[in-house]
Design an enzyme around this catalytic site. Structure first.
Site, PDB file in Angstrom:
ATOM      1  N   HIS C  16       2.913  -9.339   1.034  1.00  0.00           N
ATOM      2  CA  HIS C  16       4.862  -9.408   0.411  1.00  0.00           C
ATOM      3  C   HIS C  16       4.726  -8.043  -0.698  1.00  0.00           C
ATOM      4  CE1 HIS C  16       4.070 -11.684  -4.115  1.00  0.00           C
ATOM      5  NE2 HIS C  16       3.273 -10.362  -3.900  1.00  0.00           N
ATOM      6  N   CYS C  35       5.495  -3.838  -8.290  1.00  0.00           N
ATOM      7  CA  CYS C  35       5.382  -5.054  -7.755  1.00  0.00           C
ATOM      8  C   CYS C  35       7.087  -4.871  -6.203  1.00  0.00           C
ATOM      9  CB  CYS C  35       5.423  -6.222  -7.650  1.00  0.00           C
ATOM     10  SG  CYS C  35       4.503  -6.951  -9.073  1.00  0.00           S
ATOM     11  N   HIS C  41       2.592  -5.119  -0.772  1.00  0.00           N
ATOM     12  CA  HIS C  41       0.976  -5.318  -1.371  1.00  0.00           C
ATOM     13  C   HIS C  41       0.769  -6.867  -0.810  1.00  0.00           C
ATOM     14  CE1 HIS C  41       3.327  -6.219  -3.942  1.00  0.00           C
ATOM     15  NE2 HIS C  41       2.711  -7.417  -4.718  1.00  0.00           N
ATOM     16  N   HIS C  43      -2.351  -9.979  -1.733  1.00  0.00           N
ATOM     17  CA  HIS C  43      -2.863 -10.550  -2.720  1.00  0.00           C
ATOM     18  C   HIS C  43      -3.690 -11.607  -1.499  1.00  0.00           C
ATOM     19  CE1 HIS C  43      -1.111  -9.926  -5.970  1.00  0.00           C
ATOM     20  NE2 HIS C  43      -0.060  -9.607  -6.039  1.00  0.00           N
ATOM     21  N   ASP C  81      -1.524 -16.891   6.558  1.00  0.00           N
ATOM     22  CA  ASP C  81      -1.931 -16.641   6.722  1.00  0.00           C
ATOM     23  C   ASP C  81      -2.338 -15.739   7.183  1.00  0.00           C
ATOM     24  OD1 ASP C  81      -4.867 -15.717   5.825  1.00  0.00           O
ATOM     25  OD2 ASP C  81      -5.677 -17.087   7.428  1.00  0.00           O
ATOM     26  N   HIS C  82      -2.288 -13.919   6.620  1.00  0.00           N
ATOM     27  CA  HIS C  82      -2.206 -12.976   7.549  1.00  0.00           C
ATOM     28  C   HIS C  82      -1.185 -12.654   8.282  1.00  0.00           C
ATOM     29  CE1 HIS C  82      -6.623 -13.109   7.708  1.00  0.00           C
ATOM     30  NE2 HIS C  82      -6.999 -12.053   7.395  1.00  0.00           N
ATOM     31  N   GLU C 126      -2.787 -15.828  -7.646  1.00  0.00           N
ATOM     32  CA  GLU C 126      -1.720 -15.612  -7.067  1.00  0.00           C
ATOM     33  C   GLU C 126      -2.849 -14.266  -6.985  1.00  0.00           C
ATOM     34  OE1 GLU C 126       2.436 -13.042  -6.427  1.00  0.00           O
ATOM     35  OE2 GLU C 126       1.192 -12.243  -8.699  1.00  0.00           O
TER      36      GLU C 126
END
Lengths: 137, 137, 137, 137, 137, 137
Positions: C16, C35, C41, C43, C81-82, C126
């Site tokens: 994100h 950010c 980047h 998480h 996810d992914h 996070e």
């Protein structure tokens, strides 16, 4: 070519009891204490399998971790999860299910199926404070 | 006077099985799946007990955590650790040992013994991914 | 009948970037710092969903955790996810993917599907040091 | 003189994608599955660097952990944190950012700067269940 | 507007001793046991600060976590880290440094500086098994 | 006969200070920074002791973990827990209590008492990010 060690962790929940059926009940109680409790107890086991090898230049993988996960499930976790390690698992038949004996048995289940790298370690974590490791020697 | 919530964590290892003896084996298998496995499975349970109260000006304690730990062991852990929750624990007799039922039963065991504060929560952590909490309501 | 709170945890890995497209690049850099990094980047997110209800006398369950897990996967994890939370997820379209906004969006995805209990909390973790919780208010 | 192994852990959050640009999109999708997702995904990476040496009699240190931390940040974390590992990091240019390739690249970044001890291991933890280690061989 | 609870965790390492200087040494030994050990002991403390508020539509933030982190460091951690909680910290002067008293003192240090949301909880984790929470009531 | 590595973890809470009394205060402040803080600080230490050996065919044990735990407590933890490592522990007299020096001293305390296996590693975890290991070499 560099050698990288890759580790995959998985979980299973099982019941067991430390009991040597060739010895007397009194010996078992004295030797194993509460771990000999007759109606079983259980754990959330964690297993960590480490394979060493060189990353494939095309993929960057030593080994597809999805494949390693599948091997771990097919040969150990599918039969151990939600089972009784003394009664239900064919490959543990006749084995006292101490962590030490379990980790060696798991090695023997997993080792023949590893391709593209060398199995170098299996760790079995029984509780927050107790774990064992086997390196195939 | 400020109200502070103090929490003590403890552990026990136990076997159990989700099974309602008033229903058929088929119903039990369909309802509980692998948690109904006949020869039991088990967990490393964590229990967290939270008591609210005002710190005593002489000690800075809401409650001596050693006392709380003793209550948790005497009334829950000593009978549940290394036991079979379906068979071995008097205060769980007749109870399906789901996490939900366990946490309510543990509350009933611990609540009468809390002095100097009010029991406000018990959490029971069955696995890394599953937990329950009861607040006495 | 006692009210028990049951919590299920699950994981997803996503990319994100904090960026408000209605503001200048300079404003975004000053407001979000690293950010706002342009090439994203990511998480390892953990999500914990808590439902309150009374245990069913026949099962001891507030709710089958397998069902809750399925709801979490179908309505949140399968699409997150992914993925890239800014670009790939329909129900996040037009939302700045801060943890605060994500947890509210996840509530709206999950809440309509909860049966047999009341959704009372969703936590989104996070990083080791940063987490948020939404209680539907 | 005893040899002691000291380990420092640090963290960074990054986006990446497993993709070999010399192969077809179809090959990449089949080989890497969801890890090839086109708009990236990401992780909270943990890196553990282990150095072996003899404690200095005057300080009791093998190596000042503050110095080791600074080396880890200057040569790895400052460029990887909140970055895209495929696009943003000079020393990763042309490398498929699998954990295996990352850990070897991190070794090459850190090793020349270690003084007063020998770099013996770098571990990179990508998720709760997946990690890799490189020992420089 | 939804209310979201955001939590930031931080760490500090400190020495302390439970001792009420207005009571006799014998009373202190009997009341506090090994926690009264004369030459101090210590802990890796974790502090978790939770603030409730509505996400700002422009940023998606309840509160910039960097700002919250700065407040926690300026008003608690900078003076407590690597210190003796009985001797070195002005705002703890005259307070028995039990976890209960510490968490209330930390609230009083942090609360006046919170902007854009309401401080709703501070948790202080002293050991793996012991923690306290204060909610300002 | 397979060689299995068994590991037992335990905890203690202690105060310490890095200070070399043979050097000036200025040297100590420059060398150790905040770890030289005059009124001590402290940690929740974790110690992990690993012993290698062959499982006994009668018990499945390399070594009774209860015995190993007793050795760890009698020879290390009973004297270090809730103590000041610079002032209170006989076997640490004259030693700067860096993690490196502590782990070597702990080895010397524990090694002579290990029966039925070979002590191969002691790890000491000082904080979430800092740990040391000694292998007796």
């Amino acid at each position: 070519m560099p050698t990288v060690y890759i580790t995959r962790k998985a979980h299973f929940n099982a019941a067991h009891r430390l009991h040597n059926p060739q010895m007397s009940d009194e010996w078992n109680r004295e030797t194993f204490g509460k771990c000999n409790s007759p109606n079983w107890h259980g754990h959330n086991y964690q297993i960590e399998v480490t394979v060493a090898g060189s990353p494939d230049p095309e993929t960057g993988y030593v080994l597809d971790l999805g494949d390693l996960n599948r091997i771990m499930h097919e040969h150990v976790i599918d039969s151990c999860d939600h089972s009784n390690l003394n009664l239900d698992v064919d490959f543990l038949s006749g084995i006292i299910p101490s962590s030490e004996n379990l980790v060696v048995a798991f090695w023997n289940q997993i080792q023949p199926h590893i391709r593209g790298g060398e199995l170098v370690s299996i760790r079995l974590i029984e509780t927050e404070n107790n774990s064992v490791e086997y390196r195939g020697e």
